[in-house]
Design a protein around this motif. Sequence first.
Motif, short mmCIF file in Angstrom:
data_model
loop_
_atom_site.label_atom_id
_atom_site.label_comp_id
_atom_site.label_asym_id
_atom_site.label_seq_id
_atom_site.Cartn_x
_atom_site.Cartn_y
_atom_site.Cartn_z
N UNK A 68 57.07 34.22 31.30
CA UNK A 68 56.49 35.04 32.41
C UNK A 68 55.36 35.53 31.92
N UNK A 69 54.31 35.84 32.98
CA UNK A 69 53.13 36.60 32.92
C UNK A 69 53.11 37.83 33.44
N UNK A 70 52.57 38.72 32.61
CA UNK A 70 52.50 40.04 33.34
C UNK A 70 51.00 40.36 33.78
N UNK A 71 50.68 40.61 34.99
CA UNK A 71 49.49 40.83 35.57
C UNK A 71 49.53 42.31 35.98
N UNK A 72 48.89 43.35 35.34
CA UNK A 72 48.95 44.83 35.69
C UNK A 72 48.17 44.90 37.27
N UNK A 73 48.85 45.52 38.00
CA UNK A 73 48.15 46.13 39.32
C UNK A 73 46.89 47.00 38.91
N UNK A 74 46.11 47.28 40.09
CA UNK A 74 45.13 48.41 40.18
C UNK A 74 43.83 47.87 39.80
N UNK A 75 43.61 46.77 39.40
CA UNK A 75 42.33 46.17 38.84
C UNK A 75 41.63 45.31 39.92
N UNK A 76 40.23 44.83 39.55
CA UNK A 76 39.66 43.91 40.14
C UNK A 76 38.92 44.77 41.47
N UNK A 77 38.76 46.09 41.47
CA UNK A 77 38.20 46.63 42.42
C UNK A 77 36.79 46.25 42.82
N UNK A 78 36.48 46.09 44.02
CA UNK A 78 35.21 45.64 44.35
C UNK A 78 34.32 46.94 45.01
N UNK A 79 34.95 47.92 45.42
CA UNK A 79 34.21 49.03 46.01
C UNK A 79 34.81 50.37 45.44
N UNK A 80 34.58 50.54 44.13
CA UNK A 80 35.26 51.72 43.59
C UNK A 80 34.18 52.52 42.79
N UNK A 81 32.95 52.44 43.34
CA UNK A 81 31.97 52.90 42.50
C UNK A 81 31.43 52.23 41.32
N UNK A 82 30.33 52.65 40.75
CA UNK A 82 29.94 51.87 39.35
C UNK A 82 30.87 51.77 38.35
N UNK A 83 31.75 52.91 38.17
CA UNK A 83 32.54 52.97 37.16
C UNK A 83 33.81 51.88 37.36
N UNK A 84 34.32 52.15 38.66
CA UNK A 84 35.83 51.51 39.00
C UNK A 84 35.42 50.02 39.37
N UNK A 85 34.35 49.44 39.83
CA UNK A 85 34.12 48.35 40.30
C UNK A 85 34.17 46.97 39.23
N UNK A 86 34.49 45.90 39.66
CA UNK A 86 34.28 44.68 38.73
C UNK A 86 34.85 44.62 37.44
N UNK A 87 35.80 45.57 37.31
CA UNK A 87 36.91 45.40 35.92
C UNK A 87 38.31 44.93 36.13
N UNK A 88 38.44 43.63 35.30
CA UNK A 88 39.76 43.20 35.40
C UNK A 88 39.92 42.19 36.61
N UNK A 89 41.00 41.96 36.66
CA UNK A 89 41.56 40.74 37.70
C UNK A 89 42.28 41.53 38.95
N UNK A 90 42.25 41.29 40.18
CA UNK A 90 42.98 41.71 40.99
C UNK A 90 44.35 41.33 41.51
N UNK A 91 45.26 41.88 40.96
CA UNK A 91 46.60 41.25 41.19
C UNK A 91 47.16 41.14 42.54
N UNK A 92 46.73 42.05 43.42
CA UNK A 92 47.05 41.88 44.68
C UNK A 92 46.89 40.94 45.44
N UNK A 93 45.76 39.88 44.81
CA UNK A 93 45.73 38.80 45.52
C UNK A 93 46.77 37.61 45.48
N UNK A 94 47.60 37.85 44.60
CA UNK A 94 48.76 37.14 44.40
C UNK A 94 50.11 37.76 44.83
N UNK A 95 49.90 39.08 45.24
CA UNK A 95 51.09 39.79 45.44
C UNK A 95 51.54 39.77 46.91
N UNK A 96 52.77 39.24 47.03
CA UNK A 96 53.20 39.04 48.68
C UNK A 96 54.05 39.97 48.98
N UNK A 97 54.25 40.31 50.51
CA UNK A 97 55.39 41.19 50.85
C UNK A 97 56.95 40.72 50.38
#
Lengths: 461, 933, 188
Positions: free
Chosen positions: B599-628
């Motif tokens: 298994x591979x774990x990918x923490x949620x909450x990263x890869x923000x694109x509009x979270x201010x200069x501090x929050x944006x562009x860090x890490x990979x966005x797990x939501x892109x793979x997460x389905x309902x």
Amino acid sequence: MSGAPEVLREYGQPGAAPVIQGRHTYGSITDKIADLALERRSGRSFWLALGVTSVLAVVFAVSLIYLLVVGTGIWGLNNTVDWGFMITSYVWWIAIGNSGTFISAFLVLLRQRWRSSINRFAEAMTIFAVAMAGLLPIMHLGRPWFAYWLAPYPGKMNLWPQWRSPLEWDFFANTVYLILSILFWYLGLLPDLATLRDRARHRWQQLTYGLLALGWRGDARHWHHYESAYRLLAGLGAPLVISVHSVVSIDFAFSNLPGWHSTIFPPYFIGGALYSGLAMALTITIPIRAIFKLQDFITPRHLANLAKLMLACSFVLTYTYMTEMFTAFYSADKFEIATALDRLTGPYAWTYWLTIFCNVVLPQSIWFRRVRASPVALLIITVIINVGMWTERFMLIVTTLHRTFLPSSWHSFVPTFWDWSTLIGSLGSFVLLFLLFARFFPVISMAEMRRLNVRVSGVDR
Amino acid sequence: MDRREFMKLMSAALALAAGGCAHPPLEPIVPYVDGRDEGATQGDPLYFATALTQGGYAQGVLARSDRGRPTKIEGNPQHPASLGASSPIEQGRILELWDPKRSHAVLHDGEIASWDELMTLLSLRLERLRPSGGAGLRLLTLSSSSLTEGSVMDAALARYPQARRHRYEPINQDNVHEGARLAFGRWLEPVYHFDRALTILSLEADFLGCMPGRVRYARDYIQLRRPDAKSPMSRLYVVECMPSLTGAAADSRLASPSSRIGDLAAELAERLASGGKTSSAWLETAATDLQSHRGRSLVLAGEGQPPEVHALAHRMNDMLGNIGRTVDFIQPPIEVRELAGDSLAALVADMHAGRVDTLLILGGNPVYDAPADLEFDRALERVPASIHFGLLVDETAGRCAWHVPAAHELETWGDAKAFDGTLTIRQPLIAPLYGGKSALELLGLLTGQLGFTSHDLVHATWLARFGQERFDERWREALRGGVVPHTATPFEAAEHLGKAGAPAAQPPTPGAPPIAAGETLEIVFRPDPYLWDGRYAQVAWLQELPRPLTDLTWDNAALMSPTLAARLGVRNEQIVELELGGRTVEAPVWIVAGHADGAVTLPLGWGRTAAGEVGSAHGANAYALRTSKAPWFARGLRVTPTARERTLASVHDHHRMLGRDIVRSATVAAYRAKPDFARKEADLAPPPTLYPDYSYPGHAWGMSIDLTSCIGCSACTIACQAENNIPTVGKEQVLMGREMHWIRVDRYDEGPVTAPRSAFQPVPCMQCEHAPCETVCPVEASVHDTEGINVQVYNRCVGTRFCANNCPYKVRRFNFLRYAEDTPSLDAMRNPDVTVRMRGVMEKCNYCLQRIVRARIVADRENRDLHDGEVLTACQAVCPTRAIVFGDLNDPHSQVRIAKSSPRNYALLGDLDTRPRTTYLARIVNTTEEEPG
Amino acid sequence: MSDGGRQPGCYGLMAEFGGSQEILEAVRASRGAGYRRIEAYTPFPVDGLAEALELRKSPIPLLTLIGGILGVAVGWFIQWYSAVIDYPINSGGRPLNSWPAFVPTIIELGILGACLCAFGGALLLSGLPRLRHPVFDTPGFERVSCDRFFLCIRSDDPLFDRERTHAWLAALSPLRVASTPIHPGEPA
């Protein structure tokens, strides 16, 4: 004491190259050396060297200005390795300075006449090296503009220095050392400045050298006090050098860190200091001898003697290297052993082995007379030794700091562009200062050469 | 109550509401009883009890107000979810409040607009919708337990019967609720009593790390982990995929892909029901242990496990007679009318179908965190009028027609329930800094009553609840204490629960697959311990706080086991392409010892694109793979290595003790047999010295840190950061090894990399009596004070850094660059009692000297001596498990003296004769097998 | 010709030699002949010249010693006073008067004091700096800093007599004998 036994002693060494080559008189010596400062039109090689070193000096200046504007963070230091290139270079410079004093002071005391030809180099080398060694640690401070807080003075804050800190000792040792070196050098320079004053043709030369000569007339009374003071300064310089470099070594030994906390450090560092200083002396002397055509006064005899001294020092170092490793393992202290192993096999092991090669293996070639006799060979060897000695200090500092007691805080040191620029820059500035000195001042003590000449050749003219 | 009644009360509330203007809050707020009262001297900080919510659950806090500026969050001792402690996230909320990048203005298509414009537009639309009963009007909110919001919503929906409300949380309790329904036929929430459970089996339930009530649970759990107490020590079994705080605390941990845990649960349930043997020795041990503690054991499942697993857990507890003893069930504190997942799915379906005319997004960031398969952003394009309401102009704000700056929780009134249902009335600390609105005010539009403040509405709600008589008294009491007394939701009586039925179906998962190259793998989504679902991405403190078991800052990564990495032929920091169901994401690899293979774990909450200069562009966005369909884990992951790399800023590179007795630990058995096993000669008698001892006649401050209690949550680190104005340095500087935390949490692994036993060790300054840093300082910038604290005189420091080199514990931090940037708003956030350090000076922990001084001033004013426990250091106050004890070593009855009298007491690197004032209590684990190493 | 008085306008007579041994002989001879106010100028320190001129032993070693002692005293006092009396503070649990740690600084300051005295003393006793001096006006004197040795019998020598002294010097077979003038209003 009369000149005669001296003459015998100097000649009494079968097979040794003479300390002065060719028939020289007081006049010819003076012409030769004084004209270097007064008359000579500087050759291409000189201007080339001057150009290169000036550029490096500018690099140095820019690095320091950038440092003051941005902060210590421009270097690769971190919260685990808080000392890096600057302190390495500092130890390296101060060591070179120390050895300059060794040549000029110790050999005076030991009545080693042959040193007369090179002591002016050595003293100049000392002063410029100590200047560098004084500048770097100040620039290395987080807030260099407060460096004066190390000095005891009745300030508003009614605070005093913390006298127990080796850095405080260092502050005093270096200041005193710089002062003494300058006085020693200047005193030796006085008679020669008088010579330049008397021979100068241009008004500005007469004025400058006249003022610097303080009205020296070569009066027997002058010489009387001069000699007494000169010997005393030499006598003071000798213990000072020892104390200075001991203190430098205690900057590390005082700590509780494995790899630093060791009683062998003072002799270890002093041995290293002589070693690197002698190497630097040769590295400087050989080209200048060529550039300024001083082969008559700086003969293979001098080079060979320096080389032999170097070889001796390399044995002192070899011994300390072995002792260091032995005590580390003999101590049965797991931290000491870990540091020792890290030096031998860790990520920075190459620095250790490079040190061993440059400082232990390579110098063995000096056993061979052909190597000792060849200035080129010596030049190459000494340059490599200088590198080796710098690497040694780097190894000592970084391999101790990057892995101390708690593995959780281990972190390595990676030099940045500014680390390198400051290092190269300081080297360039040092050579630049030396070139300027060699251009405007007698690179060899004429007074001493005259005396040496009459003693060696007996020609009293 | 019906709408008419509500309206009546609201007008009453209006009458009550006092006039006023911004800064500080309009309405009277009430300081915390234990803090100094209103009568306090000017300049002293005041504490106000309020609550911060997350996922709808309230965490009671005391907010410190310095001259009207909220500067620090403490736990509220009276609040059941806090008991005085708090988690790193609550600490970070202060920075969230003062964040200069917060949204400042109403935006219309990205252009600055006015509140009135919006109101006009909305009223027109609403007028148009009135006849149709509001068909096409939708509200999307986060989970909430607020009574006021509930009633305002009801009022609104009563006016627009055709309108619909949807609730969505990316990290929701759907599985918990559904699991309870499978077992008991209705949506319930379990409340655990770890302080009664001797054997605990966690099925990927990270009750120390990310469950509602985790702070309280940590405290309860540690009650039975006190080796010096007479009571027996509990034993914790954990089966999980990615090592969590709970897994690290486990006495026995089994690494398994999340999808396999269902099978294990089923097998175990079978074993408990009808004896027999289980396939694995681990299960067998657990089973026997559970059975031998009937009524004193506990089985729990994590929110990531499917409902069936929860049902199985309930069933096992039922079989073991634990229900009513170690676990109880309550009505969910948060409003659950439908599962969050379904609710959002329904909304998005309507949006796609064009049935949504006006969409109010009252919080949340669905464009970023909605399941990828719903394609929320595309759906949003089909909504004529969309209004986003939030702290930041975030991803969703960018896609909506309108954006309204939201007021922070510390700027508005409200109410919320804790994990156990206890109610808190939230009071603001400060009027909205950036003119933000509260959701309630926006809703006022729908209820047709504009101009009500959040205070009016909350007030009205509670007027209804408390009733007229003694209202003010009760209101003040509730505000003062931060809890409304006796409001915890009553437990469902066991007889009403009925037998926990076996789930209809076994969890739908195949057996564990063998892992071979090219074989598909499993991906597991876990909340980031600090960024949570991503909503705190702009909080630099949380970005730079090292993740407990990866030590990563400023990035997430594809976390996998050493074995898997070897099989895939990838190394740390190598970027891999994660492909799941046609969707791909690229993330760097980070190898985690103890992670389940396959298994591979990918923490949620990263890869923000509009979270201010501090929050944006860090890490990979797990939501892109997460389905309902598979919000927590999914099979069929393909991992394709790329040639590229991304350097990751990890704060520790080494996790082995190399035979250095840094963290000393033993099993209970070994400890009981040889209680002073941790004592080395240096601990028994101080090594000989040439120096006469200094005497500390007054106070002699000291600290004790219990490594048995420390769960490694890092709350201490960030509390210290907040208290002492410690700057963040950014990823580049962390990579260079220049992070500034004054108290760091070291982790050491023992045993095999496949199944390591991790131990956490918080390391602040040891305050050595023979301080190596002091003797080497040439300017007396590092000196001892008369109470034995090793103080750092910032304005005297010249920055030789010899002190840092000579510190064996490496706790000194140097300002290599100008880290303390002066952003006006951040200046206002800073603790006025603590100097902001300039470039070029050394800094470090000083036992929160400023707090000692404050306390002493108070004591002097009251003409008495300081008493034990009056001074709490920031790290001590925040600690959920009370692992850190601070106090006066001269006081024979002080807690710290008692702690240090334990045979487990030892000094770190004591044989250097640094004489540390901070000492540790050895770590005791309750394993069956012997301690490795 | 009464002694002590200096001949107006004349500093003395200079005999110029080409070698160190010659001037050494000349000095010894002149002392033997009873001249007392003799000065010798040489391009390098000639061994034995001081003895020949019967110069008093240089006091510089004594000065240096005093300087050294002063340095040590100051070094010790300033540390003791500041660390024990004026600003007592607990640094690393070390005693206030941790004298072993004071030693290095004491040594350095001792050496500083000594070397300042040695250098200063040398200049002071040589009457330097003094940029202007009558002997510089002696014809050919500029070569004293190169390859010439000058013997000067000052005009205030009791036995000084322009002719006889000139004859005496000439008898020493110098390269030449010249008179050193004093310009009016110039201190001798």
